[in-house]
Enzyme design. Structure first.
Site, mmCIF file in Angstrom:
data_model
loop_
_atom_site.group_PDB
_atom_site.id
_atom_site.type_symbol
_atom_site.label_atom_id
_atom_site.label_comp_id
_atom_site.label_asym_id
_atom_site.label_seq_id
_atom_site.Cartn_x
_atom_site.Cartn_y
_atom_site.Cartn_z
ATOM 1 N N GLU A 24 64.182 37.964 63.421
ATOM 2 C CA GLU A 24 64.387 39.248 64.248
ATOM 3 C C GLU A 24 63.379 40.302 63.875
ATOM 4 O O GLU A 24 63.302 40.574 62.827
ATOM 5 C CB GLU A 24 65.746 39.732 64.032
ATOM 6 C CG GLU A 24 66.876 38.946 64.818
ATOM 7 C CD GLU A 24 68.221 39.466 64.877
ATOM 8 O OE1 GLU A 24 68.260 40.697 64.765
ATOM 9 O OE2 GLU A 24 69.085 38.861 64.983
ATOM 10 N N HIS A 81 66.480 39.305 69.588
ATOM 11 C CA HIS A 81 67.051 38.012 68.986
ATOM 12 C C HIS A 81 66.375 36.882 69.407
ATOM 13 O O HIS A 81 66.125 36.571 70.555
ATOM 14 C CB HIS A 81 68.363 38.180 70.269
ATOM 15 C CG HIS A 81 69.470 39.152 69.959
ATOM 16 N ND1 HIS A 81 70.269 39.498 70.791
ATOM 17 C CD2 HIS A 81 69.590 40.079 68.828
ATOM 18 C CE1 HIS A 81 71.131 40.409 70.256
ATOM 19 N NE2 HIS A 81 70.571 40.679 69.073
#
Length: 130
Positions: A24, A81
């Site tokens: 991430e 994400h």
């Protein structure tokens, strides 16, 4: 409130988030009155960076000081994400501290959305040519 994002800042953001994969990635959108003028990348120091993000606290404090010294504002906090979706997770909601929109990128599609967290209200983002 609407965030206004120049396409150049979007490209800088995406370049950083792509380079961080499969982790991430994260960073800050900096500007004034909802208009982004710069993307500031941050390093993800979370022990499980494929599943969560955490900025180095010292780097974050230094960035906020620099933003204030430059007469700018923290417009939004950005993170990715890696496997989608562009929506806040329960962890995103529970760890939301800053009173700015949180922008979440789905790196499978490179689509993104912004939210006020923890409540989850969506914030519109308009792309600008400059």
């Amino acid at each position: 409130m609407m965030l206004r994002l120049p396409k150049a800042c979007l490209e800088q953001t995406l370049a950083h988030l792509r380079a961080a994969l499969p982790h991430e990635g994260l960073g800050l959108w900096v500007g004034r009155a909802g208009r982004v003028v710069e993307f500031w990348p941050l390093q993800n120091i979370h022990p499980r960076p494929r599943e969560r993000y955490e900025a180095d606290p010292q780097s974050l404090v230094e960035a906020v000081r620099r933003i204030e010294q430059m007469g700018l504002e923290l417009v939004a906090i950005v993170h990715a994400h890696p496997n989608g979706p562009a929506a806040p997770s329960e962890t995103d909601r529970s760890q939301a501290f800053w009173r700015v929109p949180y922008v979440i990128f789905d790196m499978k599609t490179e689509q993104f959305r912004a939210f006020w967290l923890p409540q989850g209200e969506e914030v519109p983002v308009g792309l600008e040519a400059l």
